[in-house]
Write a protein that holds these residues in place. Structure first.
Motif, mmCIF file in Angstrom:
data_model
loop_
_atom_site.group_PDB
_atom_site.id
_atom_site.type_symbol
_atom_site.label_atom_id
_atom_site.label_comp_id
_atom_site.label_asym_id
_atom_site.label_seq_id
_atom_site.Cartn_x
_atom_site.Cartn_y
_atom_site.Cartn_z
ATOM 1 N N VAL A 26 8.219 39.097 14.409
ATOM 2 C CA VAL A 26 8.954 39.575 15.563
ATOM 3 C C VAL A 26 10.470 39.614 15.031
ATOM 4 C CG1 VAL A 26 9.420 37.724 16.914
ATOM 5 C CG2 VAL A 26 9.556 39.873 17.897
ATOM 6 N N VAL A 27 10.801 38.637 14.205
ATOM 7 C CA VAL A 27 12.119 38.596 13.809
ATOM 8 C C VAL A 27 12.655 39.610 12.749
ATOM 9 C CG1 VAL A 27 14.074 37.336 12.569
ATOM 10 C CG2 VAL A 27 12.539 36.191 14.463
ATOM 11 N N ALA A 28 11.475 39.754 11.785
ATOM 12 C CA ALA A 28 11.780 40.639 10.739
ATOM 13 C C ALA A 28 11.718 42.189 11.298
ATOM 14 C CB ALA A 28 10.352 40.482 9.721
ATOM 15 N N LEU A 29 10.887 42.406 12.287
ATOM 16 C CA LEU A 29 10.931 43.738 13.139
ATOM 17 C C LEU A 29 11.987 43.928 13.703
ATOM 18 C CD1 LEU A 29 9.215 46.377 13.595
ATOM 19 C CD2 LEU A 29 8.327 44.873 15.487
ATOM 20 N N SER A 30 12.505 43.131 14.025
ATOM 21 C CA SER A 30 14.005 43.070 14.819
ATOM 22 C C SER A 30 14.877 43.568 13.773
ATOM 23 C CB SER A 30 14.344 42.168 15.397
ATOM 24 O OG SER A 30 15.750 42.206 16.154
ATOM 25 N N GLU A 31 15.096 43.013 12.728
ATOM 26 C CA GLU A 31 15.891 43.365 11.530
ATOM 27 C C GLU A 31 15.634 44.688 11.398
ATOM 28 O OE1 GLU A 31 15.053 40.885 8.090
ATOM 29 O OE2 GLU A 31 15.537 39.012 9.168
ATOM 30 N N ILE A 32 14.498 45.412 11.327
ATOM 31 C CA ILE A 32 14.317 46.887 10.955
ATOM 32 C C ILE A 32 14.839 47.608 12.244
ATOM 33 C CG2 ILE A 32 12.452 48.638 10.494
ATOM 34 C CD1 ILE A 32 10.849 46.075 9.461
ATOM 35 N N SER A 33 14.452 47.269 13.121
ATOM 36 C CA SER A 33 14.730 48.072 14.459
ATOM 37 C C SER A 33 16.260 47.883 14.872
ATOM 38 C CB SER A 33 13.897 47.738 15.544
ATOM 39 O OG SER A 33 14.214 46.351 16.074
ATOM 40 N N ASN A 34 17.023 47.030 14.260
ATOM 41 C CA ASN A 34 18.231 46.915 14.761
ATOM 42 C C ASN A 34 19.272 47.457 13.715
ATOM 43 O OD1 ASN A 34 18.873 45.767 17.546
ATOM 44 N ND2 ASN A 34 17.313 44.507 16.636
ATOM 45 N N ASN A 35 18.725 48.226 12.691
ATOM 46 C CA ASN A 35 19.503 48.704 11.531
ATOM 47 C C ASN A 35 19.676 50.106 11.663
ATOM 48 O OD1 ASN A 35 20.384 49.746 9.013
ATOM 49 N ND2 ASN A 35 19.690 47.896 7.940
ATOM 50 N N ASP A 36 21.129 50.715 11.994
ATOM 51 C CA ASP A 36 21.248 51.965 12.128
ATOM 52 C C ASP A 36 21.118 52.901 10.983
ATOM 53 O OD1 ASP A 36 22.460 51.401 14.649
ATOM 54 O OD2 ASP A 36 24.450 51.222 13.969
ATOM 55 N N ASN A 37 21.105 52.272 9.699
ATOM 56 C CA ASN A 37 20.838 52.893 8.364
ATOM 57 C C ASN A 37 19.402 53.358 8.250
ATOM 58 O OD1 ASN A 37 23.507 53.073 7.420
ATOM 59 N ND2 ASN A 37 23.207 51.245 6.468
ATOM 60 N N VAL A 38 18.464 52.517 8.714
ATOM 61 C CA VAL A 38 17.023 52.890 8.699
ATOM 62 C C VAL A 38 16.741 53.860 9.607
ATOM 63 C CG1 VAL A 38 14.603 51.745 9.431
ATOM 64 C CG2 VAL A 38 16.561 50.362 8.429
ATOM 65 N N TYR A 39 17.439 53.872 10.643
ATOM 66 C CA TYR A 39 17.096 55.042 11.770
ATOM 67 C C TYR A 39 18.051 56.244 11.737
ATOM 68 C CZ TYR A 39 13.637 52.228 14.065
ATOM 69 O OH TYR A 39 12.440 51.289 14.339
ATOM 70 N N LYS A 40 18.896 56.320 10.634
ATOM 71 C CA LYS A 40 19.632 57.347 10.602
ATOM 72 C C LYS A 40 18.835 58.834 10.191
ATOM 73 C CE LYS A 40 23.380 58.456 7.201
ATOM 74 N NZ LYS A 40 24.186 57.747 6.143
ATOM 75 N N TYR A 41 17.845 58.891 9.861
ATOM 76 C CA TYR A 41 16.967 59.837 9.507
ATOM 77 C C TYR A 41 15.661 59.966 10.177
ATOM 78 C CZ TYR A 41 20.168 60.203 5.516
ATOM 79 O OH TYR A 41 21.563 60.240 4.657
ATOM 80 N N ILE A 42 15.414 59.135 10.926
ATOM 81 C CA ILE A 42 14.074 58.898 11.567
ATOM 82 C C ILE A 42 14.245 58.997 13.350
ATOM 83 C CG2 ILE A 42 12.809 58.117 9.753
ATOM 84 C CD1 ILE A 42 12.950 55.266 10.853
ATOM 85 N N PRO A 43 12.905 59.298 13.838
ATOM 86 C CA PRO A 43 12.940 59.173 15.193
ATOM 87 C C PRO A 43 13.213 57.580 15.757
ATOM 88 C CG PRO A 43 10.924 59.759 14.360
ATOM 89 C CD PRO A 43 11.688 59.798 13.426
ATOM 90 N N PRO A 44 13.529 57.469 17.060
ATOM 91 C CA PRO A 44 14.155 56.249 17.316
ATOM 92 C C PRO A 44 13.139 55.347 17.950
ATOM 93 C CG PRO A 44 14.573 57.854 19.358
ATOM 94 C CD PRO A 44 13.993 58.501 18.015
ATOM 95 N N PHE A 45 11.937 55.419 17.580
ATOM 96 C CA PHE A 45 10.539 54.658 17.640
ATOM 97 C C PHE A 45 11.273 53.307 17.321
ATOM 98 C CE2 PHE A 45 6.795 52.787 16.040
ATOM 99 C CZ PHE A 45 6.135 52.559 17.096
ATOM 100 N N LEU A 46 11.244 52.157 18.249
ATOM 101 C CA LEU A 46 11.526 50.951 18.299
ATOM 102 C C LEU A 46 12.924 50.552 18.101
ATOM 103 C CD1 LEU A 46 8.403 49.437 16.195
ATOM 104 C CD2 LEU A 46 8.727 49.313 18.824
ATOM 105 N N TYR A 47 13.688 51.601 18.201
ATOM 106 C CA TYR A 47 15.106 51.492 17.756
ATOM 107 C C TYR A 47 15.938 50.375 18.703
ATOM 108 C CZ TYR A 47 19.827 52.772 16.273
ATOM 109 O OH TYR A 47 21.107 52.785 15.794
ATOM 110 N N LYS A 48 16.608 49.328 18.185
ATOM 111 C CA LYS A 48 17.527 48.512 19.101
ATOM 112 C C LYS A 48 16.617 47.737 20.107
ATOM 113 C CE LYS A 48 21.691 50.220 17.472
ATOM 114 N NZ LYS A 48 22.756 49.156 17.168
ATOM 115 N N LYS A 49 15.376 47.663 20.075
ATOM 116 C CA LYS A 49 14.613 46.849 21.048
ATOM 117 C C LYS A 49 14.778 45.384 21.108
ATOM 118 C CE LYS A 49 12.711 50.671 22.450
ATOM 119 N NZ LYS A 49 12.976 51.363 23.743
#
Length: 185
Positions: A26-49
């Protein structure tokens, strides 16, 4: 051949492992889902949860969502660090009658430019075409995401002559995305 939702896949090569996520991710997933650069080009699935929502998501990916034959969202791990979640491998929108599926991936920014996405893509293509027997794989990419487009092209995908209109990609209300297709002959 096996059915897509018969067994949750565990795939690996010399670089990466794709498998079910665990609550300890969960902590590693949070690092991914809270990164604006990861979500710059993709849909907001799990974004900033929040952590609680991500814990539920991890349970649902290998439980409810898989059992309802909705999607396969698996974790990506490095072979030399098999307990460190570094990304997500996504297989969804399966159309059995058309023998077609959509795939995607998202990688923790700390692990970009290490051929993780390319290795993940190769594993998914091999699994879906050779083990499951799916003949058409689609991927959608924002035109600005040159790196992802290059990965797809280098792995046998062809850019189609049309685009798809998608909602809420990269924080934009409506966006045209390029369509890439892999066909097993």
């Amino acid at each position: 051949m096996i059915e897509l939702f018969e067994v949750f896949p565990k795939l690996e090569n010399e670089k990466v492992i794709i498998r079910k996520m665990e609550s300890s991710d969960v902590v590693a997933l949070s690092e991914i889902s809270n990164n604006d650069n990861v979500y710059k080009y993709i849909p907001p699935f799990l974004y900033k949860k929040n952590i609680k929502t991500l814990e539920t998501a991890i349970k649902n990916f290998s439980g409810r969502d898989f059992e309802k034959k909705k999607m396969i969202i698996a974790g990506i791990y490095l072979k030399d660090k098999p307990n460190r979640l570094v990304g997500l491998a996504e297989m969804f929108d399966y159309k059995k009658k058309e023998n077609k599926i959509t795939i995607g991936y998202r990688i923790n920014e700390d692990y970009w430019n290490r051929k993780i996405a390319s290795n993940t893509l190769k594993l998914m293509v091999n699994y879906l075409t050779n083990k499951i027997g799916i003949t058409t794989l689609n991927a959608f990419v924002m035109p600005e995401n040159l790196y992802s487009a290059k990965i797809l092209l280098n792995n046998g995908f062809v850019k189609e002559d049309y685009t798809s209109q998608e909602k809420n990609w990269g924080g934009k209300e409506i966006v045209s995305v390029d369509v890439y297709t892999y066909k097993k002959i």
